[in-house]
Enzyme design. Structure first.
Site, mmCIF file in Angstrom:
data_model
loop_
_atom_site.group_PDB
_atom_site.id
_atom_site.type_symbol
_atom_site.label_atom_id
_atom_site.label_comp_id
_atom_site.label_asym_id
_atom_site.label_seq_id
_atom_site.Cartn_x
_atom_site.Cartn_y
_atom_site.Cartn_z
ATOM 1 N N LYS B 184 0.890 -1.157 0.000
ATOM 2 C CA LYS B 184 0.000 0.000 0.000
ATOM 3 C C LYS B 184 0.930 1.209 0.000
ATOM 4 O O LYS B 184 1.632 1.477 0.974
ATOM 5 C CB LYS B 184 -0.862 -0.015 1.260
ATOM 6 N N GLY B 241 5.348 3.970 10.576
ATOM 7 C CA GLY B 241 4.588 5.214 10.558
ATOM 8 C C GLY B 241 4.200 5.632 11.962
ATOM 9 O O GLY B 241 4.910 5.343 12.922
ATOM 10 N N SER B 242 3.047 6.269 12.055
ATOM 11 C CA SER B 242 2.664 6.859 13.338
ATOM 12 C C SER B 242 2.132 5.793 14.289
ATOM 13 O O SER B 242 1.665 4.728 13.883
ATOM 14 C CB SER B 242 1.602 7.932 13.128
ATOM 15 N N ARG B 243 2.190 6.128 15.551
ATOM 16 C CA ARG B 243 1.663 5.240 16.581
ATOM 17 C C ARG B 243 0.162 5.048 16.402
ATOM 18 O O ARG B 243 -0.361 3.943 16.576
ATOM 19 C CB ARG B 243 1.960 5.865 17.943
ATOM 20 N N GLY B 246 -0.400 2.784 13.418
ATOM 21 C CA GLY B 246 0.137 1.460 13.727
ATOM 22 C C GLY B 246 -0.750 0.686 14.681
ATOM 23 O O GLY B 246 -1.033 -0.504 14.474
ATOM 24 N N GLU B 265 6.546 -0.315 13.083
ATOM 25 C CA GLU B 265 7.531 0.527 13.748
ATOM 26 C C GLU B 265 6.863 1.865 13.930
ATOM 27 O O GLU B 265 6.438 2.476 12.953
ATOM 28 C CB GLU B 265 8.773 0.626 12.862
ATOM 29 N N CYS B 302 13.127 7.918 12.568
ATOM 30 C CA CYS B 302 12.605 7.190 13.735
ATOM 31 C C CYS B 302 13.622 7.207 14.871
ATOM 32 O O CYS B 302 13.272 7.028 16.023
ATOM 33 C CB CYS B 302 12.338 5.728 13.406
ATOM 34 N N GLU B 393 6.608 11.579 21.147
ATOM 35 C CA GLU B 393 7.508 11.898 20.046
ATOM 36 C C GLU B 393 7.020 13.127 19.283
ATOM 37 O O GLU B 393 5.835 13.248 18.985
ATOM 38 C CB GLU B 393 7.570 10.699 19.075
#
Lengths: 529, 529
Positions: B184, B241-243, B246, B265, B302, B393
């Site tokens: 994707k 990507g973002s929390r 994710g 991640e 990251c 973050e």
């Protein structure tokens, strides 16, 4: 060491205050003394606090010290002697020879992990030396080892009161990985659990391991078990049991602020595929071996052959007749607990009453408490495909034979199955070509493919996989039996440009532990003394 | 090969019909042609059907054929030439030299996995030969290899449009493991994605791999991404990507009838620990290196150093002054997308307005679209401990310095941190004893501990761990960079008493593939020609 019904929290022995429960003599159905005091959530907290305090120390013990510890557990279990065997027989209803064999397996498993720890390969130490001259940029020094995940919650299994319980495969592999263990004992064998727990507790002391390396709790699965899995200091879970309980634990673990892995072994019907030539040539012999596997241990194995797939043929009729005949001669066998026995009877009745299922044989009638009477059923491929409840595991000596119109349909049915622990092929050389075309489907669906045998009897070995795609286990990337089981409780940590003085022993340049390491991607074998 | 805005589904090129989206030139903020047609759920289904059909064939390709395929992808990416570099620079706003370097990394990574595949160690082949004479029972023949999990969904990352995107580490390691991949594409660099996707698509054809080995979809993360993760034929997910995104994918994957692993991640603030002697001796030099790491790639890594912990001291004041001075000289830098830039500004404002946070420096003011102006903040240990939002973050060049009263407090703060990708220690020899006492805490919380450097610059190596405890990644047992990343997409399968004729090549007795194997638990090195 006597059974007292106490919790073992680190080196302390504590009377649980959260209700009292008793073991049941499986064969008589009678209550066994003493009562076991249930743990409170404060006891869970105390065990977790000790385990957390122990972790950094325990995981940095030398390979030798940790291996000795595992061997000491084994020795202490043997030292528990006949009292352990007798209590275990009473609580499980399993024959003495089986329990003695299971003790040997348990002890052997602990010793195997001692060997795994001493060899040190499980650390998977890797070194990529610095390349200061590399262009366009110098390469840093990188070293990697595996460390334990942290304290592990282990749930004892009902059907292996020794080998998959307090000091069974989960505990042995977690300890080998350097993880403290807190066991939630199974209610079916609390006395066995306490005796084995005392053997582990004593080994912690004998070997001067940190106190929190091991604790043993009694109590309800929902309250104490889930409380344990919720505790932030628990970093993974080992479980063997029902799909219902396993998926509940998975949900609890996934809902934590920090989700943790659950290694739950849950349910499997272990398809057996009878190929035409083998069926024609040795159908009767296969039928004998099948019924032996089916009824072994009252059928209470995760790898019990619960499903037979074969192509319609007079040879299949002869197989069904021979298997039926053999099962009819088999005695009803004491099951582990009244609850397991009730669940077996209910599930067997459901199959027996199913309009598209024919009961072709039952074992001899029950003559006492908790006796499971084996059952053999037959259905059609069409019914099996459409009625998904026919795929559900019956825990106990029950199996379903599915008559398939052809091999193509048989393979389609394989593709419709959920994940399984094992699949067994009965084949002769003339079946190889047909069998080969099944292998890709089987590999995708099961953890172990076996030929001309049955899944029961799971060898503790390096090349064993006792695991499989969901829902046979929660995590199909893992095995709970064999040396590879240690990997479930490890994670990699990398060290970049770390001075020698601060590197762990396993990664120091001089290789003081003399272990095999991967250097620049190539195996560098240890120079053993 | 020109950018056309098409979906790549197997070997077909198809115009997406689910809306149109455009890339943005990051530096100018202007729309780039052409429009990209979004995928429908029918496209997801088509890609999954092809991937499923490809899996059994692709996973059984020879090691040589699969390695060639990976190398062909690398060659085809290079063959895309300057058009790829230019489009990637425009879409990402990253400097040309960085993108050229990232292409080299991407190509190098594919070639490294080709080497990993050829070596065959990743199969972890194990053989426990039968022992027919063993007492009390003979031992069966057991052999184990690892196979791919199945088709993998890969989500491209915004901040590495080549190395963590269409043919980045997730794709390379999944293909190496024998798993078909459906990517994707990230909306931030669709043109880059299509060019790289065409390179992979062509490699599938060049190497005669099954069509469904690779597909590339454009579309919304929620609809198409989650639709992909829900598809029963997808067996694992790779995501960077973002929390927020994710954890959403984790929830979708866990709620499937068959849950699958998600390797996401997500977020990390990568603590940097300044120890007293190093700070005293080389504080100014560390400050320069720190600001260089902080501002690299507009801070969009990251492993960006988002947190500095140090003990109150005049040397710390000098460090703060030097770092502030260096940051003030740093230009504002183009960020990847308008959305990322907005999120950065919002997060920086939140810190700047925080009553217990002091802004000590900003980089030079922005002079154009999407320019992120670096920021350096200072707070106290007490504030950091109590205000958990200060642990969040900030994606971009922002970092928070925490003044600790002493080393003990510093270690307590480490224990209060969530899981991280990296931790960096700035130490001199006189700091070793203090640093040693921090290592257990750090190992429990991070995937990589590094000394006298910063986490940015993640070497693609055998001993690299780019992963860490939750929430830095979804699965702290894994790495997404380095050769060990292949393990994420593998599971073990065991073969019991399987005739030679039916064994996979990697497990045949004669070792026709000449790979290293574990025989009876001991490494048997291959005899290479």
């Amino acid at each position: 060491m006597n059974i007292a019904g106490n919790l073992l929290i680190g080196q302390s022995v504590r009377r649980g205050t959260n209700g009292v429960s008793y073991a049941i003599d499986a064969a008589s159905g009678e209550r066994l003394e003493p009562g076991f005091g249930g743990a409170t959530l404060e006891d869970v907290d105390a065990a977790c606090a000790l385990a957390w305090a122990a972790f950094d120390i325990f995981r940095e013990t030398t390979l030798e010290a940790r291996a000795d510890f595992l061997e000491t557990i084994a020795a202490n279990i043997l030292a528990a002697g006949d009292a352990l065997i007798e209590r275990c027989v009473a609580e499980s209803g399993l024959p003495r020879a089986r329990i003695e064999g299971e003790r040997a397996r348990t002890v052997g498993q602990l010793r195997m992990f001692a060997g795994v720890v001493r060899a040190g390969d499980f650390l998977e130490a890797r070194i990529d030396p610095a390349q200061p001259e590399r262009k366009p940029a110098p390469r840093v020094d990188l070293r990697l080892r595996h460390i334990g995940l942290g304290p592990i919650a282990v749930f004892g299994a009902s059907n292996f009161p020794l080998a998959f319980s307090v000091a069974g495969g989960d505990t042995a592999s977690a300890l080998a990985a350097g993880c403290p263990v807190i066991v939630k004992a199974h209610a079916a064998h609390p006395g066995t659990s306490e005796l084995v727990g005392m053997a582990v507790q004593k080994a912690v002391k004998d070997c001067e391991m940190p106190e929190g390396t091991f604790s043993l709790l009694f109590g309800s699965g929902r309250e104490i078990g889930q409380g344990l899995v919720r505790d932030p200091r628990i970093k993974a879970v080992g479980f063997t049991g029902s799909r219902h309980a396993g998926t509940e634990l998975m949900a609890v673990a996934a809902a934590r602020p920090e989700p943790v892995p659950v290694y739950a072994e849950m349910s499997s019907i272990n398809p057996v595929l009878l190929f035409p030539h083998a069926l024609e040539q040795r159908g009767e012999a296969i039928a004998q071996a099948f019924v032996q596997s089916l009824t072994l241990g009252a059928g209470q194995f995760c790898t019990n052959p619960g499903l037979i797939l074969a192509v319609e043929d007079p040879a299949l009729d002869r197989f069904v007749a021979a298997a039926s005949e053999a099962l009819r001669r088999a005695p009803a066998a004491t099951m582990l607990t009244p609850g397991i026995h009730r669940a077996f009877e209910t599930a067997v009745s459901k199959f027996a009453e199913h309009p598209q299922v024919q009961t072709v044989a039952r074992a001899q009638p029950a003559t006492g408490a908790n006796k499971g009477q084996g059952a053999l059923f037959v259905t059609s491929a069409a019914a099996f495909r459409e009625q998904t409840e026919l795929q559900e595991e019956i825990f106990g000596a029950a199996s379903l034979i599915v008559r398939c119109p052809d091999l193509h349909t048989m393979r389609e049915l394989i593709e419709s199955l959920e994940g399984q622990l094992t699949a067994a092929l009965q084949i002769d050389e003339a079946d190889y070509a047909a069998a080969r075309s099944f292998l890709p489907s089987l590999e995708r669906r099961v953890g172990r493919v076996l030929v001309n045998g049955f899944g029961t009897g799971v060898e503790v070995a390096h090349a064993m996989v006792h695991g499989g795609p969901y829902p046979s286990t929660a995590d199909g990337r893992s095995t709970s039996v064999g040396s590879l089981a240690i990997r479930r409780f490890l994670r990699p940590v990398s060290y970049q440009d770390m001075p020698e003085a601060l590197l762990p022993e396993s990664l120091k340049t001089g290789n003081p532990w003399r272990i095999n390491r991967l250097v620049d991607g190539k195996i560098a074998l240890a120079q053993r003394a």
